[in-house]
Design a protein around this motif. Structure first.
Motif, mmCIF file in Angstrom:
data_model
loop_
_atom_site.group_PDB
_atom_site.id
_atom_site.type_symbol
_atom_site.label_atom_id
_atom_site.label_comp_id
_atom_site.label_asym_id
_atom_site.label_seq_id
_atom_site.Cartn_x
_atom_site.Cartn_y
_atom_site.Cartn_z
ATOM 1 N N LYS A 1 0.951 -1.192 -0.176
ATOM 2 C CA LYS A 1 0.072 -0.023 -0.038
ATOM 3 C C LYS A 1 0.791 1.302 0.018
ATOM 4 C CE LYS A 1 -3.795 -2.442 1.873
ATOM 5 N NZ LYS A 1 -4.786 -2.591 1.127
ATOM 6 N N LYS A 2 1.343 1.637 -1.148
ATOM 7 C CA LYS A 2 2.190 2.932 -1.079
ATOM 8 C C LYS A 2 1.447 3.956 -0.720
ATOM 9 C CE LYS A 2 5.700 0.948 -2.766
ATOM 10 N NZ LYS A 2 6.644 0.434 -1.574
ATOM 11 N N ILE A 3 2.333 4.971 0.066
ATOM 12 C CA ILE A 3 1.811 6.165 0.728
ATOM 13 C C ILE A 3 2.804 7.102 0.199
ATOM 14 C CG2 ILE A 3 1.402 7.419 2.717
ATOM 15 C CD1 ILE A 3 0.333 4.953 3.975
ATOM 16 N N ASN A 4 2.357 8.184 -0.166
ATOM 17 C CA ASN A 4 3.220 9.313 -0.401
ATOM 18 C C ASN A 4 3.422 10.149 0.766
ATOM 19 O OD1 ASN A 4 4.381 11.577 -1.579
ATOM 20 N ND2 ASN A 4 2.677 12.426 -2.694
ATOM 21 N N LEU A 5 4.801 10.261 1.307
ATOM 22 C CA LEU A 5 5.127 10.920 2.559
ATOM 23 C C LEU A 5 5.700 12.033 2.097
ATOM 24 C CD1 LEU A 5 7.174 7.818 4.213
ATOM 25 C CD2 LEU A 5 4.894 8.536 4.581
ATOM 26 N N PHE A 6 6.056 12.473 0.896
ATOM 27 C CA PHE A 6 6.483 13.859 0.179
ATOM 28 C C PHE A 6 5.982 14.875 0.921
ATOM 29 C CE2 PHE A 6 8.672 11.898 -3.458
ATOM 30 C CZ PHE A 6 9.585 11.064 -2.827
ATOM 31 N N PRO A 7 6.327 15.911 1.653
ATOM 32 C CA PRO A 7 5.738 17.251 1.963
ATOM 33 C C PRO A 7 5.711 18.127 0.813
ATOM 34 C CG PRO A 7 7.653 16.906 3.152
ATOM 35 C CD PRO A 7 7.723 15.691 2.053
ATOM 36 N N ALA A 8 4.623 18.898 0.983
ATOM 37 C CA ALA A 8 4.099 19.850 -0.155
ATOM 38 C C ALA A 8 5.309 20.968 -0.301
ATOM 39 C CB ALA A 8 2.852 20.496 -0.096
ATOM 40 N N GLN A 9 5.966 21.169 0.725
ATOM 41 C CA GLN A 9 6.856 22.224 0.778
ATOM 42 C C GLN A 9 8.087 21.754 0.000
ATOM 43 O OE1 GLN A 9 7.413 23.988 4.708
ATOM 44 N NE2 GLN A 9 9.220 25.207 3.849
ATOM 45 N N LYS A 10 8.608 22.510 -0.742
ATOM 46 C CA LYS A 10 9.792 22.505 -1.505
ATOM 47 C C LYS A 10 11.285 22.760 -0.936
ATOM 48 C CE LYS A 10 7.544 20.419 -4.705
ATOM 49 N NZ LYS A 10 7.374 19.044 -4.782
ATOM 50 N N TYR B 1 16.504 4.551 4.690
ATOM 51 C CA TYR B 1 15.248 4.667 4.333
ATOM 52 C C TYR B 1 14.950 6.213 4.042
ATOM 53 C CZ TYR B 1 9.998 4.362 4.317
ATOM 54 O OH TYR B 1 8.776 4.522 3.949
ATOM 55 N N PHE B 2 15.007 6.999 4.770
ATOM 56 C CA PHE B 2 14.689 8.358 4.627
ATOM 57 C C PHE B 2 15.585 9.109 3.845
ATOM 58 C CE2 PHE B 2 12.595 7.752 8.979
ATOM 59 C CZ PHE B 2 11.339 8.326 8.398
ATOM 60 N N ASN B 3 16.943 8.722 3.748
ATOM 61 C CA ASN B 3 17.804 9.098 2.663
ATOM 62 C C ASN B 3 17.549 8.575 1.199
ATOM 63 O OD1 ASN B 3 20.169 10.520 1.966
ATOM 64 N ND2 ASN B 3 21.074 8.873 1.381
ATOM 65 N N GLN B 4 16.730 7.523 1.128
ATOM 66 C CA GLN B 4 16.159 7.162 -0.171
ATOM 67 C C GLN B 4 14.911 7.998 -0.545
ATOM 68 O OE1 GLN B 4 18.915 5.488 -1.280
ATOM 69 N NE2 GLN B 4 17.617 3.996 -2.360
ATOM 70 N N LEU B 5 14.001 8.227 0.373
ATOM 71 C CA LEU B 5 12.969 9.088 0.273
ATOM 72 C C LEU B 5 13.223 10.482 -0.162
ATOM 73 C CD1 LEU B 5 10.680 7.730 3.071
ATOM 74 C CD2 LEU B 5 10.259 7.430 0.494
ATOM 75 N N TYR B 6 14.343 10.862 0.654
ATOM 76 C CA TYR B 6 14.872 12.344 0.302
ATOM 77 C C TYR B 6 15.452 12.496 -0.882
ATOM 78 C CZ TYR B 6 16.895 16.711 1.468
ATOM 79 O OH TYR B 6 17.343 18.197 1.397
ATOM 80 N N THR B 7 16.190 11.412 -1.593
ATOM 81 C CA THR B 7 16.765 11.632 -2.571
ATOM 82 C C THR B 7 15.828 11.708 -3.986
ATOM 83 O OG1 THR B 7 18.612 10.317 -2.038
ATOM 84 C CG2 THR B 7 18.216 10.399 -4.328
ATOM 85 N N TYR C 1 8.776 -0.432 7.312
ATOM 86 C CA TYR C 1 10.107 -0.619 6.721
ATOM 87 C C TYR C 1 11.226 -0.812 7.690
ATOM 88 C CZ TYR C 1 14.097 -0.123 3.918
ATOM 89 O OH TYR C 1 15.299 -0.189 3.026
ATOM 90 N N ILE C 2 11.109 0.268 8.646
ATOM 91 C CA ILE C 2 12.218 0.569 9.698
ATOM 92 C C ILE C 2 12.277 -0.785 10.644
ATOM 93 C CG2 ILE C 2 13.007 1.855 11.465
ATOM 94 C CD1 ILE C 2 11.927 4.419 9.895
ATOM 95 N N LEU C 3 10.886 -1.045 11.023
ATOM 96 C CA LEU C 3 10.689 -1.974 12.014
ATOM 97 C C LEU C 3 11.252 -3.462 11.560
ATOM 98 C CD1 LEU C 3 7.691 -1.310 14.327
ATOM 99 C CD2 LEU C 3 10.250 -1.124 14.752
ATOM 100 N N GLN D 1 14.391 18.347 8.076
ATOM 101 C CA GLN D 1 12.950 19.247 7.850
ATOM 102 C C GLN D 1 12.092 18.043 7.245
ATOM 103 O OE1 GLN D 1 14.511 22.671 5.821
ATOM 104 N NE2 GLN D 1 14.031 23.953 7.821
ATOM 105 N N PHE D 2 12.674 17.504 6.220
ATOM 106 C CA PHE D 2 12.049 16.529 5.346
ATOM 107 C C PHE D 2 11.427 15.441 5.905
ATOM 108 C CE2 PHE D 2 12.082 12.472 3.332
ATOM 109 C CZ PHE D 2 11.084 12.582 2.103
ATOM 110 N N VAL D 3 12.392 14.793 6.991
ATOM 111 C CA VAL D 3 11.991 13.423 7.882
ATOM 112 C C VAL D 3 10.782 13.983 8.934
ATOM 113 C CG1 VAL D 3 12.887 12.083 9.588
ATOM 114 C CG2 VAL D 3 14.047 12.381 7.552
ATOM 115 N N VAL D 4 11.058 14.823 9.444
ATOM 116 C CA VAL D 4 10.039 15.481 10.373
ATOM 117 C C VAL D 4 8.656 15.716 9.539
ATOM 118 C CG1 VAL D 4 9.384 17.274 12.168
ATOM 119 C CG2 VAL D 4 11.797 16.409 11.632
ATOM 120 N N GLN D 5 8.794 16.542 8.490
ATOM 121 C CA GLN D 5 7.471 16.849 7.828
ATOM 122 C C GLN D 5 6.961 15.591 7.335
ATOM 123 O OE1 GLN D 5 6.655 20.251 5.545
ATOM 124 N NE2 GLN D 5 8.182 21.626 6.541
#
Length: 182
Positions: A71-80, A170-176, A119-121, A86-90
């Motif tokens: 179940k893919k979920i978009n974690l990307f914040p709207a802010q650029k 995980y978060f670095n892959q998302l951030y990239t 993913y993380i657990l 900041q990305f991880v927290v948002q």
């Protein structure tokens, strides 16, 4: 890798390594007097309770892994142009939260929380299982050699470092991916 194969391999790896850890622990300390797990050593929970808690955690991890894979979920914040922190927290909490929210707060969006924890657990428990399996293999097959060097703090540091590494990866892959769409 196909989703069902990935799900099955990860969950099987977690279950096998946790079962091997429980088996070796039962042989080493049947009464749990020498068990390092804080549930047993600090809270004095015996085998029934310990296995029940571990079982519940494993059921949740399986559920969260399912959410993460299927179940893919978009974690990307709207802010650029957010920094990594900041990305991880948002991504987890939304705008307006500080990094300290990690210390005391679960995300309000439970689907997002399950997705990230999936993913993380799961990879964190897989890492933990690999570390404890290696530890038990060394204890059981090189008893006098390895036990000279065994360190509870060393094992805990290795496990925690690995889990932090999994979360960072995980978060670095998302951030990239987030930076690539700016």
């Amino acid at each position: 890798m196909k989703k069902h194969i990935k799900f099955t391999l990860i969950l099987t790896g977690i279950l096998l390594t946790r079962a091997y850890d429980a088996y070796c622990t039962a042989l080493f300390t049947p009464d749990l007097k020498r068990e390092a797990n804080p549930l047993a050593s600090v809270f004095h929970i015996q085998w029934g309770g310990l296995l029940l808690i571990i079982g519940c955690v494993l059921v949740y991890v399986g559920y969260a892994l399912y959410i993460n894979i299927y179940k893919k979920i978009n974690l990307f914040p709207a802010q650029k142009q957010l920094s990594f922190g900041q990305f991880v927290v948002q991504a987890l909490y939304g705008p307006g939260e500080r990094w300290t929210a990690f210390l005391y707060k679960l995300p309000a969006d439970k689907q997002k929380m399950h997705y990230v924890f999936g993913y993380i657990l799961s990879y964190g428990l897989l890492w933990t299982g690999l570390v404890t399996t290696m530890m038990w293999l060394l204890i059981n097959h090189t008893a006098t050699y390895y036990t000279q060097y065994y360190s509870y703090k060393g094992i805990v540091s290795l496990v925690l470092g690995g889990v932090v590494g999994v979360a960072y990866y995980y978060f670095n892959q998302l951030y990239t991916a987030y930076k690539a769409i700016e």
